[in-house]
Design a protein around this motif. Structure first.
Motif, mmCIF file in Angstrom:
data_model
loop_
_atom_site.group_PDB
_atom_site.id
_atom_site.type_symbol
_atom_site.label_atom_id
_atom_site.label_comp_id
_atom_site.label_asym_id
_atom_site.label_seq_id
_atom_site.Cartn_x
_atom_site.Cartn_y
_atom_site.Cartn_z
ATOM 1 N N ASN A 1 34.221 136.248 20.956
ATOM 2 C CA ASN A 1 33.104 135.937 20.067
ATOM 3 C C ASN A 1 32.868 134.435 20.093
ATOM 4 O O ASN A 1 33.790 133.656 20.275
ATOM 5 C CB ASN A 1 33.422 136.382 18.642
ATOM 6 C CG ASN A 1 33.032 137.806 18.410
ATOM 7 O OD1 ASN A 1 32.450 138.439 19.278
ATOM 8 N ND2 ASN A 1 33.342 138.313 17.246
ATOM 9 N N ASP A 2 31.611 134.065 19.870
ATOM 10 C CA ASP A 2 31.224 132.658 19.951
ATOM 11 C C ASP A 2 31.977 131.825 18.908
ATOM 12 O O ASP A 2 31.861 132.073 17.715
ATOM 13 C CB ASP A 2 29.717 132.578 19.719
ATOM 14 C CG ASP A 2 29.164 131.242 20.118
ATOM 15 O OD1 ASP A 2 29.966 130.330 20.311
ATOM 16 O OD2 ASP A 2 27.939 131.114 20.229
ATOM 17 N N PRO A 3 32.777 130.827 19.318
ATOM 18 C CA PRO A 3 33.543 130.061 18.321
ATOM 19 C C PRO A 3 32.714 129.026 17.561
ATOM 20 O O PRO A 3 33.093 128.638 16.470
ATOM 21 C CB PRO A 3 34.619 129.378 19.150
ATOM 22 C CG PRO A 3 34.056 129.288 20.507
ATOM 23 C CD PRO A 3 33.163 130.475 20.680
ATOM 24 N N VAL A 4 31.586 128.583 18.142
ATOM 25 C CA VAL A 4 30.872 127.460 17.507
ATOM 26 C C VAL A 4 30.281 127.837 16.143
ATOM 27 O O VAL A 4 30.509 127.121 15.154
ATOM 28 C CB VAL A 4 29.798 126.897 18.464
ATOM 29 C CG1 VAL A 4 29.069 125.752 17.817
ATOM 30 C CG2 VAL A 4 30.429 126.454 19.746
#
Lengths: 510, 239, 80, 111
Positions: D65-68
């Protein structure tokens, strides 16, 4: 990689972090330390100007710093072009003057006051210098929290109520800003302003409208434009005078800077035009200006009146910038500078003049001018500048604004400028007349008044306070005679503002 | 009547706003992750760049460490503001607290809570967690103490001056590590290369664990100060 | 998975509704705390462990303590 | 689609509590609900069915999943908590002077 633009943020931040330490060691060193911090900040600004003067003249001025060594669009980048430089210089100058004023004015809880003050300084510098959307959000929240705490500084019922109102409006605006940033991220996969600007046109127009509307709502709340202006006068009224000077002199200008950056550099004015938002915004800003002046007419409290007049002026500035012509920018930026000095100067003078009165109300203004004659004359000079009397700075800026409106054939705008000046004559003359009214006070009355006022407004060093008032008046008069001085920086900043491609290229490529 | 009108009008406005928001949100394309850009780069080479297994920590304390500095500054500002607004010279003299059994039980539990807090702080780059979360857990110890032992207990052991010292110390640690990045690596808050060890061990990921510790102390002390400022007035009235 | 998510979402909306509905502040705060806990579970379902931990300690723990300490010193009704 | 609906329900509930409730504490609760709605939407929207964005030693995971957005949300949560604390502090201080936290009664007291 120029480290000085990083230090512009870090010096006030470090000062704020160190003040509690200094307090533990020796509280008397604090004032010296505060002065050291602000002097270092001014030195940095001056050295940036002097070292890059040639580039500034050639229109090539650009500095940046990669935080953490990550080149854009990966990490956070600080970037300074001519527009940021102009805002950074006037912000630093205002902060410098108001810090000296605070040394004379604040007599209570000095430690915490200076911590919050320097956090405001760091956050406004950060918001001006950063080239990263989420970083702007963080700095905006920093500004909101610190200024909200300072509005409650007097610890009275009105101050707390005003601070709560201010915080609720501004936290809501910050939340919308967060949502906008995240929607941009989900669509474009980047947070760097130049990178977003490059790719923004490729989005669907529905999403463009959505993002623009969210940012517009957030920033209009922050600036105090018409539908969302109700938090502003109250908080201007109840905050202590130096804080009000910061709120109107620094914070509102920082928000205007963010407005310009987002809607010209990031989203792009062509997008706004394509979405037909620019006409709406222009009318909204003019309406806001109109309402500000009308509310100011019926206000019976000098600080609240100045707050309403701020709404009027900020609406006018926003409108003239929304014209998107070179003359419009010239007038708008010049009026930002002059309004910054005039309003901060007026609040500073109010802090001195209202020290012997029970409240800020009209009836208590009686006899103020007789008691402190020389400061009151400075105050009148500042008021005349607000109205737009010829030899002062306010005249020059209002003239350019008026010319810009006439050039763009926006007659409603020109009407608002003249209407603002005319109403200003009415509502300021009332106060000037009241100030010279004779008042018969016995010694006992005066004593009673002094003891009845809240402890915080006691001035410890009257000389410093009056000196800063004179300094503001001198700035207004001096630059009013020589307003051509601003010609070069304004031309440079307009050039860098209009040339978005160059900004993108420099941030991403340099 | 006037109130009813106001209610109806606001309900209409709210429904309108909700409808507009729904319309606009349904415009958003389904998020499939991005093939290019920030997140893709971080997922691909975040581990190599920073040495931190936890990519969220890598973003927070390396790629966007300046944001975290701003974030802890926000807490610092909130603490200063709260102390400014609620500063009273009254020393909180406490109620007696809860019963003997609860106090004993807490006495046994406290070291474990503290251990968990320190674990969350120091393993920020390996497991979920980090300075902020761990700091809040440390502050929770202080809060539990004030509930169970009565408020003066914690207050006498750790005076506000000590807490302020911890708080500013944590903030200055963060700032100092950033400046060390300038001196050693060339950019503010750059990850310190000489601290990097084998990935996956406790002492890896360069300066990230040290920043975590600084932030943890800062947040823990700051939130404890906030809590103690907020409960002070009750005791003023008890006199 | 989907069933669990739907149940949690129903709980989430219910606790938010109750937090807004009740006029008593204490009950509202307790429901807000429950709301945060359910939200934590949902964050875990969405594979956001760090955010879940933060929401658990800040939303359910610290916010509740701060809200409680605030309402414990608020007087009602007697304006002076 | 489902998540958008939840977001709008929670956001509007919070907005309702912020505007319609006269109790200031309830207003802060409303603000908290709105913040939680935004954060929930961000996390739910960025969930693309991958794993938690933490590498495990000796294991290769292909889809994260996108960490940002998660990191940004974490920042937002902490900022939201500190604003809530400041607001409650100001409410306590206001209550000390006026003896009420009802917005309608305060309007009468102020001006």
């Amino acid at each position: 990689m120029d480290i000085r633009i990083l230090l512009l943020i870090l010096v006030p931040l470090g000062t704020a972090f160190l003040i509690p330490f200094i307090d533990l060691i020796n509280a008397k060193l604090r004032r010296f330390f505060v002065l050291l911090g602000i002097l270092l900040e001014s030195y940095l600004i001056i050295s940036i100007i002097i070292n890059n003067f040639q580039q500034l003249k050639n229109g090539e001025f650009f500095l940046q710093y990669y935080l953490g060594g990550w080149h854009p669009p990966l990490g956070i980048t600080l970037a300074m072009d001519a527009l940021s430089l102009v805002f950074a210089v006037i912000t630093a100058l205002s902060l410098f003057l108001i810090v000296i004023y605070s040394i004379g004015y604040i007599g209570h809880h000095e430690g915490k006051y200076y911590v919050l003050y320097f956090l405001i300084a760091a956050a406004s510098m950060g918001a001006i210098l950063t080239a990263d959307m989420f970083n702007i959000y963080v700095f905006i929240e920093m500004l909101t929290i610190t200024s909200g705490a300072l509005i409650g500084f007097k610890r009275t019922q009105e101050a707390s109520a005003a601070a709560i109102k201010y915080l609720i409006y501004n936290v809501l605006a910050g939340l919308l800003f967060f949502l906008g940033v995240l929607i941009i991220y989900f669509n474009l996969g980047t947070l760097n302003m130049a990178d977003i600007s490059q790719n923004f046109a490729s989005l669907e127009s529905g999403i463009q409208l959505f993002i623009s509307a969210i940012f517009l709502t957030a920033i209009l709340i922050k600036m105090g434009i018409f539908p969302f202006l109700f938090w502003l006068p109250k908080s201007y009224d109840t905050a202590p005078s130096p804080v009000t000077a910061v709120l109107s002199g620094v914070l509102s200008k920082v928000y205007i800077y963010i407005f310009i950056r987002i809607f010209w550099t990031v989203i792009g004015f062509e997008t706004l035009e394509a979405l037909n938002l620019n006409v709406l915004l222009l009318d909204l800003a003019l309406l806001s200006s109109f309402f500000g002046h009308v509310f100011a007419l019926q206000s019976n409290n000098i600080k609240r009146l100045l707050g309403y007049s701020s709404i009027g002026h900020i609406g006018m500035i926003t409108a003239v910038i929304m014209l998107n012509t070179e003359a419009g920018f010239y007038g708008g930026l010049l009026h930002i500078i002059s309004h910054m000095f005039m309003k901060a100067g007026l609040f500073v003078a109010c802090g001195y003049l209202l020290q012997y009165t029970r409240s800020h109300a009209y009836r208590d203004f009686k006899g103020v001018g007789i008691r402190n004659r020389s400061v009151f004359i400075a105050f009148i000079a500042l008021l005349l500048s607000m109205i737009g009397m010829p030899p002062l700075l306010g005249f020059a800026s209002k003239w350019y604004v008026l010319m810009a409106f006439l050039e763009a054939r926006s007659y409603f705008g020109a009407f608002i400028v003249i209407f603002g000046s005319l109403t200003a004559v009415i509502y300021y003359l009332r106060y000037i007349a009241k100030g010279f009214e004779e008042v018969k006070l016995t010694e006992d009355d005066l004593k009673e008044e002094i003891y009845s006022r809240p402890l915080l407004s006691v001035l410890y060093r009257e000389k410093i306070v009056s000196f800063i008032t004179y300094a503001y008046t001198a700035i207004i008069v001096g630059f009013g005679l020589g307003f051509r001085f601003f010609d070069l920086p304004l031309r440079m900043s307009i050039e860098s503002l209009m040339n978005v491609e160059r900004y993108i290229e420099l941030v991403l490529g340099g | 009547m006037n109130k009813l009108m106001k209610k109806i009008m606001i309900s209409v406005v709210l429904t309108g706003v909700a409808f507009a928001l729904y319309q606009n949100f349904s415009l958003m394309p389904e998020y499939q992750g991005l093939n290019e850009g920030l997140s893709n780069y971080i997922i691909k080479s975040g581990l190599n760049d920073t040495g931190s297994l936890n990519l969220i920590t890598a973003v927070l304390y390396d790629y966007r460490a300046f944001d975290s500095l701003g974030e802890s500054t926000v807490i610092f500002g909130a603490v200063s503001g709260i102390v400014l607004i609620l500063s009273r010279k009254m020393l909180p003299v406490s109620s007696k607290g809860l019963s003997f059994i609860v106090k004993r039980a807490l006495g046994i539990m406290t070291p474990f809570i503290a251990l968990f807090g320190f674990y969350v702080i120091t393993h920020g780059h390996l497991t979920p967690g980090g300075g902020f979360q761990g700091g809040v857990i440390l502050a929770a110890i202080s809060i539990i103490f004030s509930i169970v032992y009565g408020s003066a207990f914690d207050y006498r052991r750790y005076s506000p001056q000590t807490k302020t010292l911890f708080e500013t110390g944590g903030a200055l640690t963060f700032l100092g590590l950033g400046l060390a990045g300038i001196l050693m690596e060339g950019a503010f808050l750059q990850n310190l290369g000489f601290l990097t060890a084998e990935t996956g061990t406790l002492i890896s990921a360069g300066s990230i664990p040290y920043i975590n510790i600084g932030v943890g102390f800062k947040v823990g002390a700051g939130l404890a100060i906030i809590f103690y400022s907020m409960i002070q007035k009750t005791f003023e009235e008890d006199f | 998975m989907a069933v669990l998510e739907i149940i949690l979402v129903i709980f989430l909306v219910f606790s938010a509704l109750m937090a807004v509905y009740f006029d008593e502040e204490l009950i509202s705060i307790i429901f807000l705390s429950i709301f945060s806990l359910v939200l934590t579970a949902l964050y875990l379902l969405h594979k956001a462990a760090d955010v879940a931990l933060a929401e658990a300690v800040i939303g359910a723990g610290l916010n509740t303590a701060i809200f409680m300490s605030a309402i414990s010193q608020i007087r009602h009704g007697d304006s002076d | 689609m489902f998540n958008n609906l939840i977001f709008i329900i929670l956001f509007m509930l919070g907005f309702y509590a912020l505007i319609m409730k006269t109790n200031l504490i309830k207003n802060v609760i409303g603000l908290n609900l709105m913040e939680a709605a935004v954060f929930f939407w961000v996390i739910a929207f960025s969930d693309i069915g991958g794993e938690v964005a933490i590498h495990k030693m000796g294991e290769e995971v292909t889809k994260f999943n996108d960490p940002v957005p998660q990191a940004l949300t974490l920042t937002g949560i902490v900022i939201g908590a500190s604003t809530a604390a400041l607001l409650l502090t100001l409410i306590i201080e206001l209550n000390k002077f006026s003896g009420t936290i009802d917005r309608d009664q305060l309007e009468g007291l102020n001006d």
